[in-house]
Scaffold this motif. Sequence first.
Motif, PDB file in Angstrom:
ATOM      1  N   VAL A 209       0.830  -1.211   0.000  1.00  0.00           N
ATOM      2  CA  VAL A 209       0.000   0.000   0.000  1.00  0.00           C
ATOM      3  C   VAL A 209       0.868   1.266   0.000  1.00  0.00           C
ATOM      4  O   VAL A 209       0.477   2.314  -0.503  1.00  0.00           O
ATOM      5  N   HIS A 210       2.082   1.142   0.532  1.00  0.00           N
ATOM      6  CA  HIS A 210       2.906   2.345   0.707  1.00  0.00           C
ATOM      7  C   HIS A 210       3.355   2.949  -0.619  1.00  0.00           C
ATOM      8  O   HIS A 210       3.523   4.153  -0.731  1.00  0.00           O
ATOM      9  N   GLU A 211       3.515   2.102  -1.610  1.00  0.00           N
ATOM     10  CA  GLU A 211       3.915   2.592  -2.928  1.00  0.00           C
ATOM     11  C   GLU A 211       2.840   3.559  -3.481  1.00  0.00           C
ATOM     12  O   GLU A 211       3.149   4.564  -4.110  1.00  0.00           O
ATOM     13  N   ILE A 212       1.588   3.231  -3.203  1.00  0.00           N
ATOM     14  CA  ILE A 212       0.494   4.092  -3.675  1.00  0.00           C
ATOM     15  C   ILE A 212       0.658   5.486  -3.073  1.00  0.00           C
ATOM     16  O   ILE A 212       0.560   6.502  -3.756  1.00  0.00           O
ATOM     17  N   TYR A 213       0.948   5.530  -1.772  1.00  0.00           N
ATOM     18  CA  TYR A 213       1.015   6.849  -1.111  1.00  0.00           C
ATOM     19  C   TYR A 213       2.273   7.620  -1.503  1.00  0.00           C
ATOM     20  O   TYR A 213       2.272   8.850  -1.456  1.00  0.00           O
ATOM     21  N   ARG A 214       3.316   6.910  -1.899  1.00  0.00           N
ATOM     22  CA  ARG A 214       4.489   7.648  -2.397  1.00  0.00           C
ATOM     23  C   ARG A 214       4.087   8.414  -3.662  1.00  0.00           C
ATOM     24  O   ARG A 214       4.493   9.554  -3.843  1.00  0.00           O
ATOM     25  N   GLY A 215       3.259   7.797  -4.479  1.00  0.00           N
ATOM     26  CA  GLY A 215       2.774   8.481  -5.688  1.00  0.00           C
ATOM     27  C   GLY A 215       1.898   9.677  -5.314  1.00  0.00           C
ATOM     28  O   GLY A 215       2.005  10.757  -5.897  1.00  0.00           O
ATOM     29  N   TRP A 216       1.030   9.497  -4.332  1.00  0.00           N
ATOM     30  CA  TRP A 216       0.127  10.585  -3.920  1.00  0.00           C
ATOM     31  C   TRP A 216       0.917  11.762  -3.355  1.00  0.00           C
ATOM     32  O   TRP A 216       0.597  12.915  -3.572  1.00  0.00           O
ATOM     33  N   ARG A 217       1.978  11.416  -2.613  1.00  0.00           N
ATOM     34  CA  ARG A 217       2.756  12.495  -1.992  1.00  0.00           C
ATOM     35  C   ARG A 217       3.399  13.377  -3.067  1.00  0.00           C
ATOM     36  O   ARG A 217       3.473  14.598  -2.923  1.00  0.00           O
ATOM     37  N   LYS A 218       3.821  12.719  -4.158  1.00  0.00           N
ATOM     38  CA  LYS A 218       4.424  13.503  -5.242  1.00  0.00           C
ATOM     39  C   LYS A 218       3.390  14.476  -5.809  1.00  0.00           C
ATOM     40  O   LYS A 218       3.721  15.622  -6.105  1.00  0.00           O
ATOM     41  N   VAL A 219       2.167  14.023  -5.940  1.00  0.00           N
ATOM     42  CA  VAL A 219       1.114  14.916  -6.455  1.00  0.00           C
ATOM     43  C   VAL A 219       0.931  16.086  -5.480  1.00  0.00           C
ATOM     44  O   VAL A 219       0.928  17.257  -5.876  1.00  0.00           O
ATOM     45  N   ALA A 220       0.806  15.782  -4.195  1.00  0.00           N
ATOM     46  CA  ALA A 220       0.562  16.842  -3.201  1.00  0.00           C
ATOM     47  C   ALA A 220       1.721  17.827  -3.155  1.00  0.00           C
ATOM     48  O   ALA A 220       1.513  19.039  -3.024  1.00  0.00           O
ATOM     49  N   ASP A 221       2.941  17.312  -3.295  1.00  0.00           N
ATOM     50  CA  ASP A 221       4.123  18.183  -3.221  1.00  0.00           C
ATOM     51  C   ASP A 221       4.315  19.018  -4.479  1.00  0.00           C
ATOM     52  O   ASP A 221       5.114  19.954  -4.474  1.00  0.00           O
ATOM     53  N   SER A 222       3.606  18.672  -5.540  1.00  0.00           N
ATOM     54  CA  SER A 222       3.771  19.457  -6.763  1.00  0.00           C
ATOM     55  C   SER A 222       2.966  20.757  -6.695  1.00  0.00           C
ATOM     56  O   SER A 222       3.012  21.570  -7.597  1.00  0.00           O
ATOM     57  N   TYR A 223       2.211  20.949  -5.621  1.00  0.00           N
ATOM     58  CA  TYR A 223       1.417  22.178  -5.448  1.00  0.00           C
ATOM     59  C   TYR A 223       2.124  23.147  -4.523  1.00  0.00           C
ATOM     60  O   TYR A 223       2.920  22.747  -3.672  1.00  0.00           O
ATOM     61  N   ASP A 224       1.803  24.428  -4.693  1.00  0.00           N
ATOM     62  CA  ASP A 224       2.350  25.452  -3.821  1.00  0.00           C
ATOM     63  C   ASP A 224       1.182  26.237  -3.221  1.00  0.00           C
ATOM     64  O   ASP A 224       0.466  26.890  -3.974  1.00  0.00           O
ATOM     65  N   PRO A 225       0.966  26.194  -1.904  1.00  0.00           N
ATOM     66  CA  PRO A 225       1.716  25.390  -0.947  1.00  0.00           C
ATOM     67  C   PRO A 225       1.376  23.902  -1.097  1.00  0.00           C
ATOM     68  O   PRO A 225       0.289  23.569  -1.595  1.00  0.00           O
ATOM     69  N   PRO A 226       2.269  23.023  -0.638  1.00  0.00           N
ATOM     70  CA  PRO A 226       1.995  21.591  -0.755  1.00  0.00           C
ATOM     71  C   PRO A 226       0.696  21.220  -0.036  1.00  0.00           C
ATOM     72  O   PRO A 226       0.355  21.815   0.976  1.00  0.00           O
ATOM     73  N   ARG A 227       0.019  20.247  -0.581  1.00  0.00           N
ATOM     74  CA  ARG A 227      -1.230  19.781   0.030  1.00  0.00           C
ATOM     75  C   ARG A 227      -0.901  18.614   0.965  1.00  0.00           C
ATOM     76  O   ARG A 227       0.175  18.028   0.871  1.00  0.00           O
ATOM     77  N   ILE A 228      -1.849  18.248   1.821  1.00  0.00           N
ATOM     78  CA  ILE A 228      -1.514  17.276   2.875  1.00  0.00           C
ATOM     79  C   ILE A 228      -2.523  16.120   2.944  1.00  0.00           C
ATOM     80  O   ILE A 228      -3.634  16.217   2.418  1.00  0.00           O
ATOM     81  N   PHE A 229      -2.109  15.067   3.646  1.00  0.00           N
ATOM     82  CA  PHE A 229      -2.982  13.900   3.832  1.00  0.00           C
ATOM     83  C   PHE A 229      -3.045  13.517   5.307  1.00  0.00           C
ATOM     84  O   PHE A 229      -2.049  13.640   6.026  1.00  0.00           O
TER      85      PHE A 229
END
Length: 553
Positions: free
Chosen positions: A248-268
Amino acid sequence: MSKEATQKPAMAWWETAVVYQVYIRSFRDGDGDGLGDLAGLRARLPYLASLGIQALWINPWYPSPMADAGYDVADYRDIEPSFGTLAEGEELISEAHALGLKVVLDIVPNHTSSEHAWFKAALQGDSQARARYIFRPGKGDNGELPPNDWESNFGGPAWTRLLDAEGLEGEWYLHLFAPEQPDLDWTNPEVRFEFEDILRFWFDRDVDGFRIDVAHGLSKAEGLPDFGVQPDAPVHSEPHPAWDQDDVHEIYRGWRKVADSYDPPRIFVAEAWVANNERLANYLRPDELHTAFQFDFLRAPWRAKVMREVIDDATDSAAEVGAPSTWVLSNHDVVRHVTRYARSQPPALSESVWVRAQWDKEPADLELGLRRARAAIMLTLALPGTAYLYQGEEFGLAEVEDIPSELRQDPMWWQSGYTDPGRDGCRVPLPWSGDQPPFGFSPEGATKSPWLPQPKSWATRTQEALENDPDSILNLYRAALRLRTELLEGMTPPEWIDSPADVLAFRRGDVECWVNTGDVGIQLPDKRVLLRSDDGVEGGQLPSDAAAWLVDT
Ligand code: GLC
């Protein structure tokens, strides 16, 4: 200024926020149909900002047939028509921001609704659509037995059999919750791509983050092996092939990249019911999710010893990965804490939040529960990291345990074979004003009653009634939230102070927090009382089931 504020660099909002959970169906009804909606929520945003919280988490607001109160999503890029429109949702986000409130939505990635376009296509035999779900042939001579022994979280088998193209009994599909919530197959790259796109859809609309529904469920063990019969195992305490799989962790690594591509970064923030804090910390590694609910705190009985262990365990493991702890007392899935604390307390961490049908076994002393709830919020808000408040806890609402059976709406009620009354009792529409139902939940002239009946006794628990009483729990929340922002924010762990066994006593920054869970009063140190949970705290005494925040005189 506190030592902490002078020594620490500025923290991100999600490391310190108090987040208010809006269960939208039951928050406020703007159009008189008996269901809460966006208009009702927008009208109350100033109230929410006035509480002194920093963010909102809004339960699923997407189009849904409501088989599980919106956790069965039919379209992830729109808003449920009975709640409002996408344009109103966008307005709400910008109005909340203008009031200084962040907005966290709820994403439901483990399953869709059976009315989602993908599942409908799957049922029509579209093989590409079918491959996005978990269809399997049954066992037994004619496939008449489910593919494995997994049970639905709501009770009964986690598999439902469908008819094939010829109208004969065909394959089974997996649903870890209701049959109307088919599980997605997260090994399928199309599913991953779709959800990253859904995240972007809402991040592009300025949403600040997501609460991830059943974050620990997306990956299943390869081959979907049997769990084995363990009838007495508490929920999620044993390794189970459906839950908390390492993939499952691989999925969230992908999500984190999406969230970090925003300014300000988005969170989970993860909803992950896993076996222990080591397992939970895996979700909080720097390239994964930001925070995860600390459910042991909510499962802890009103006992200083257990609570202290839970607090230490949570703060230690969060510190190891550099994440803030995330405290919760109540939410839309568990018995409200006024009621949990109103009965005899188990000796250790328990599954008691799930055991709802208690009222015929032991009467609830709600006055006691409320006293403890007042002390509990002072404990919660003195702890490091973030905290989540569930709507109505600031009114001191108790679980509504006597909803007539025929009015219950939670699928848990029927899927458990009518043994578990389900979660409706913590979801009853909020009382805002007036002395009889709908207590200002719906506007004057509403055509329908609230979707669940409100108890008459709530006349004394409306916002209006509590606002006018300086000693009310609502005004205690306001005071505690204000003082927390000034003096208690940050991640420094509690420094424990020697105290009697039934007492929690710790220092954070300039403040000492004392909570007495025992039966006898104790003497407090000679300090100034900054805030107290009730007026029994006087003359240096801390009575049983009370809390005080102290500072040097
Ligand atoms: C989560 C939600 C709960 C829902 C379930 C299935 O546990 O909090 O309300 O029923 O997921 O989506």
